[in-house]
Each structure stands twice: as structure tokens, then as C-alpha cells.
Design a protein around this motif. Structure first.
Motif, mmCIF file in Angstrom:
data_model
loop_
_atom_site.group_PDB
_atom_site.id
_atom_site.type_symbol
_atom_site.label_atom_id
_atom_site.label_comp_id
_atom_site.label_asym_id
_atom_site.label_seq_id
_atom_site.Cartn_x
_atom_site.Cartn_y
_atom_site.Cartn_z
ATOM 1 N N PHE A 10 0.822 -1.212 0.000
ATOM 2 C CA PHE A 10 0.000 0.000 0.000
ATOM 3 C C PHE A 10 0.854 1.260 0.000
ATOM 4 O O PHE A 10 0.474 2.266 -0.594
ATOM 5 N N LEU A 68 -1.729 4.299 -5.378
ATOM 6 C CA LEU A 68 -3.064 3.814 -5.044
ATOM 7 C C LEU A 68 -3.748 3.133 -6.226
ATOM 8 O O LEU A 68 -4.492 2.160 -6.054
ATOM 9 N N THR A 124 -3.077 -0.484 -6.209
ATOM 10 C CA THR A 124 -3.830 -1.194 -5.176
ATOM 11 C C THR A 124 -5.260 -1.445 -5.625
ATOM 12 O O THR A 124 -5.807 -2.539 -5.451
ATOM 13 N N SER A 141 -10.265 7.247 0.012
ATOM 14 C CA SER A 141 -8.829 7.213 0.268
ATOM 15 C C SER A 141 -8.524 6.011 1.147
ATOM 16 O O SER A 141 -9.425 5.399 1.724
ATOM 17 N N ILE A 142 -7.258 5.648 1.220
ATOM 18 C CA ILE A 142 -6.779 4.654 2.165
ATOM 19 C C ILE A 142 -5.981 5.399 3.223
ATOM 20 O O ILE A 142 -5.045 6.129 2.915
ATOM 21 N N TYR A 179 -0.828 3.176 5.706
ATOM 22 C CA TYR A 179 0.091 2.442 4.852
ATOM 23 C C TYR A 179 1.142 1.776 5.731
ATOM 24 O O TYR A 179 1.536 2.320 6.756
ATOM 25 N N THR A 189 -2.472 9.444 -6.718
ATOM 26 C CA THR A 189 -3.006 8.134 -7.065
ATOM 27 C C THR A 189 -2.193 7.495 -8.184
ATOM 28 O O THR A 189 -2.007 6.274 -8.225
ATOM 29 N N LYS A 220 2.173 7.766 -6.777
ATOM 30 C CA LYS A 220 2.445 7.222 -5.467
ATOM 31 C C LYS A 220 2.266 8.283 -4.400
ATOM 32 O O LYS A 220 2.780 9.385 -4.482
ATOM 33 N N ASP A 221 1.542 7.877 -3.345
ATOM 34 C CA ASP A 221 1.336 8.754 -2.208
ATOM 35 C C ASP A 221 2.654 9.116 -1.560
ATOM 36 O O ASP A 221 3.615 8.342 -1.577
#
Length: 274
Positions: free
Chosen positions: A69, A74, A77, A156-157, A160, A199, A202-203
């Protein structure tokens, strides 16, 4: 004012929200309820295990590996989640079944229908069927549109894994999709623009270190497991000496610790020391 959700409930609710959303938008709500788990399966980003749980009823498992993650954008994922949802669809729908763990033509055609191109390499030109399969996003396809709408509605997630699974080399293959998204996003919606950019690219997650695998095999991003091997390992310290790694597919060079575990974002190939 209601109490905030406990972290465990919130983390699993986010995955359930994504599952329910894609079930509605990409699968016409044909997929059943199941149990979504976070599992650190070795060398895999996710797997589907049919009818794994029994008790009040018999339920299947869809597992996502949180190791990836933080080290992958994202959109990867979410494509992993939908990849596994296609396995769910094939298992429960009245279509031809594939042998265990195999990605057959029925699965591949459904992937294309919802906007993901199956590929053994994760790039154009790869085989569409096989035991180990990745995918890439079809530009202008249903998945691209669905992810945009999901993010626009606030998805959102929240957490991580700070160790990560492997070093991710930023890929340019989805820049065209980001351009498509930004073209239909008002300039004054900066928060959404930032989310869309993260997204794809990469975060900005503060990873403590990179987990370095003892295995030199290219990880299978998706598996269909009966007894997945779950391991939790701290990072392995390297020697401190930098080595040159090269992608055998595109020739990309990276310098890192000899014990590093690096995957090419464009090719899906593990870089090797030369």
C-alpha cells in the motif's frame, strides 16, 4: 457528534467501500458478500480463496497485502482489488471455471470488459492468460472512469505499512490517464488534483526503510491460495555498498544497496545486479 471509527474498523471499511463501489459500477452488483482481509502473503499483492470461511455461513476470502500500500501508487492497489474481484465473478457466475490459480480466457475477457488489460508482463504485448498474471489500465476504459469517480467522492486509504515491500520505481505509463483526469477536473479543485496526482505517482508516504526479500523470484502480484504463507519480517540491513541494478526488459539502471529488492514500475520486472 458521533465517536470516530476505531482504526481497524476504518481501515477495513475503506476496502469494503471500494469493493462495494466496483461491484456496483463494474459488475452490476453480481458479486456476493465475502470477507476482505489484510494478509502479508509472500510475494503477492492479493489473492482470492473460495469459500475459505465457515460458521454462520460459508464465505470466500479476498485478501489484500498491505505491504504494497505504501510502496505502490493507489491506482495499483485498486487494480489489484478489481483483478481479484474478477476471480470472484468467475467463481460465482455461470461461466466456465478455470483450474486453480490459472488465468484463462474467460477471466481475461472479463478483465478487458471492465477496463483492465491482462498481461504477463504488466505492459503491452504480454500474454493475456497464464498462471501468473498482472494487468495494466486501458486508457478510456471503464476502470479509469470508475476510479476517477471513486476518488472524486472522497475515497482514500488512511494507513500504509511504513516498511513497504520493495522499492517502487516511478512509472510513466499512467501519465496519459492522469492527463485525462486533470482535463475534466476544474482548476480550483486543488485537493482533488493533488489526490489524482498521488493516485498515479504514489502517495507521499514516509517509509522507514525498504523491505528486502530473501527470494530473488519476481513476485506474483495475484494468487489464488488455499493455504497462503504469511510472513512478517523486519527489513534486512545491507552492506552499505551501492550496487548497479538493471531491468532486463527496458535497460533501466538504479544504484542501491546490494540487498535491495527493486521492481521496475514500467515492466513489472525485478531488477538484477550486474
Amino acid at each position: 457528534m458521533g465517536q470516530p471509527k476505531k482504526p481497524t474498523i476504518k481501515a477495513y471499511t475503506e476496502l469494503q467501500q471500494a469493493y462495494d463501489y466496483f461491484n456496483q459500477t463494474l459488475f452490476d452488483n453480481d458479486l456476493p458478500d465475502l470477507i476482505i482481509t489484510l494478509q502479508r502473503g509472500k510475494n503477492t499483492m492479493g489473492y482470492f480463496s473460495p469459500e475459505r470461511f465457515v460458521g454462520e455461513s460459508k464465505l470466500s476470502e479476498l485478501a489484500m497485502n498491505p505491504d504494497y500500500f505504501g510502496s505502490y501508487p493507489l491506482i495499483e492497489t485498486l487494480s489489484t482489488l478489481v483483478h481479484e474481484m474478477v476471480h470472484v465473478w468467475q467463481y460465482y457466475m455461470p461461466v466456465k471455471k478455470a483450474r486453480k490459480g490459472y488465468h484463462d480466457q474467460v477471466w481475461a475477457e472479463k478483465m478487458e470488459q471492465i477496463g483492465l488489460m491482462p498481461s504477463s508482463t504488466g505492459r503491452e504485448g504480454g500474454k493475456k492468460t497464464g498462471q501468473q498474471m498482472n494487468e495494466y489500465i486501458i486508457r478510456g476504459g471503464r476502470f479509469q472512469t470508475a476510479v476517477y469517480d471513486l476518488l472524486k467522492n472522497g475515497f482514500s486509504i488512511s494507513w500504509y505499512d511504513r516498511w513497504g515491500a520493495e522499492q517502487y520505481i516511478p512509472s510513466k505509463r499512467y501519465e496519459a490517464i492522469l492527463d485525462d483526469w486533470l482535463r475534466v477536473t476544474p482548476d480550483n479543485e486543488q485537493q482533488l488534483i493533488d489526490k489524482l496526482t498521488r493516485t498515479i505517482q504514489k502517495d507521499e508516504v514516509q517509509l522507514i526503510n525498504i523491505k528486502e526479500s530473501e527470494s530473488q523470484n519476481v513476485p506474483d502480484r495475484h494468487q489464488e491460495e488455499e493455504e497462503p504463507e504469511i510472513t512478517v519480517r523486519p527489513p534486512i540491513k545491507g552492506t552499505g555498498t551501492r550496487a548497479k541494478f538493471t531491468c532486463s526488459a527496458c535497460g533501466l539502471n538504479v544504484w542501491a544497496k546490494p540487498s535491495a529488492n527493486i521492481l521496475c514500475g514500467d515492466c513489472g520486472v525485478r531488477l538484477e545486479i550486474i
